[in-house]
Design a protein around this motif. Structure first.
Motif: not given
Length: 374
Positions: A189-214
């Motif tokens: 069963a599903h709901t939105t991340a915003e509703a479940w976590l009570g916070r908005p999605l990151d408005p400016v996620p960085a692909p650079d950080a994604l690559a470094l973490r990979y």
């Protein structure tokens, strides 16, 4: 430890050295005392397509003293969630990563929607669909069967399954407990991340950080490897932009490998203990060239045509068999190990100890079985 030549020296890393580096970063050379949340974050999430075993067994292979309750607690208190992310598959990630990774991977989900359901959704107002679907799942978590049926009530000429999948791709839908809980489970069963976590999605996620973490968890790696892990394309400019702060190598085929300067590269002769790796583990799913840990001859034996990825037995850093935790007809849990080639006594004893460790974790009182190699 770190080691090996730096990229500006033209260093070549062989397949075995790449395997050892990967296993070190995956904490499959030495188990970690990290918390489950920290390990989930370090790994960029755990593949969780099948519920509930893979994330639990993935952490068990990597952590000392891990118990089912430790992860169940994270899910129940909303510090970890299950959501479609890398490659469009369900991953268990921390709440923070859910809010950051989903916006980065949104183009992948939308592309998958167009590829798989484009004809069935042609001419449909997807924005209006997303608004209606959000209202429904935020009012009460819904299964895709129920959500699709309700969305089709106002779109009777449309396929309910396609409508539900459109909502899955357009909205950051998390699976709510008891789905994915050890020993319990339930419908997705599903709901939105915003509703479940009570916070908005990151408005400016960085692909650079994604690559470094990979790279921290899966490097050294090529651009193609990074793209295979996450499912996005056109990431070469990201690594090129980051290159001044990275080291580079070549593999034996001459392909350019990027890495973090201080990341562990223990060398090809580092000891690699026997391990039982979880089904669907990202260890096997996160490189374009998987042969650093998975011999090509064994790939069809652990990755089936219907998309199942079996649990794998690692011997000397390479896949050398498969294994399964299952429930007997009597309700007792058992572990079956299936080597692909005969094991020496020391490796067989180590595999038996690992299987018994899994059985104890699962609260099983059934047997450990070794099938004949072949």
């Amino acid at each position: 430890m770190t080691g090996g030549p730096r990229g500006d020296d033209g260093g070549v890393l062989g397949r075995r050295a790449l395997g050892r580096a990967l296993l070190a970063r995956q904490h499959l050379l030495e188990r970690s005392a990290a918390t489950p949340a920290d390990m989930i974050e370090h790994l960029g999430g755990l593949q969780a397509q099948a519920a509930p075993q893979p994330p639990y067994l993935g952490l068990l292979a990597r952590l000392d003293g891990f118990t089912p309750e430790a992860l169940t607690g994270l899910i129940e208190t909303r510090r970890a969630v299950r959501i479609a992310l890398q490659r469009g598959t369900i991953h268990l990630v921390t709440a923070e990563d859910c809010l950051t990774l989903r916006p980065l991977l949104q183009p992948l989900l939308e592309q998958q929607l167009r590829t798989t359901y484009g004809k069935r959704l042609a001419g449909l107002d997807l924005d209006a669909l997303a608004v209606e679907a959000r209202a429904l799942v935020e009012a009460e978590p819904r299964t895709f069967l129920r959500l699709g049926t309700e969305l089709a009530a106002t779109r009777p000429d449309r396929d309910p399954a396609a409508l539900a999948q459109a909502a899955r791709c357009l909205l950051p839908l998390v699976q709510v407990p008891p789905r994915g809980l050890w020993g319990r489970g339930g419908p997705a069963a599903h709901t939105t991340a915003e509703a479940w976590l009570g916070r908005p999605l990151d408005p400016v996620p960085a692909p650079d950080a994604l690559a470094l973490r990979y790279l921290a968890a899966f490097g050294p790696a090529t651009v193609a490897d990074l793209q295979k892990w996450c499912g996005l394309s056109r990431l070469a400019p990201v690594l090129k932009r980051l290159a001044p702060g990275l080291v580079t190598f070549r593999d034996e085929q001459g392909r350019l490998l990027y890495d973090l300067p201080e990341a562990p590269r223990p060398g090809p002769d580092a000891p690699a203990p026997v391990r039982l790796v979880a089904p669907f583990d990202n260890l096997l799913l996160s490189h374009a060239d998987r042969t650093r840990v998975l011999p090509e001859a064994y790939r069809p034996r652990v990755m089936t045509q219907n998309g199942i990825v079996l649990g794998t037995l690692l011997v000397d850093g390479l896949v050398a068999g498969s294994w399964q935790l299952s429930e007997e007809g009597t309700g007792a849990r058992s572990v079956t190990v299936r080597p692909f080639t005969p094991l020496g006594r020391a490796d067989r004893d180590a595999a038996l100890a690992e299987a018994e460790r899994v059985l104890a974790f699962a609260g099983g009182d059934g047997p450990v079985r070794f099938e004949e190699a072949g």
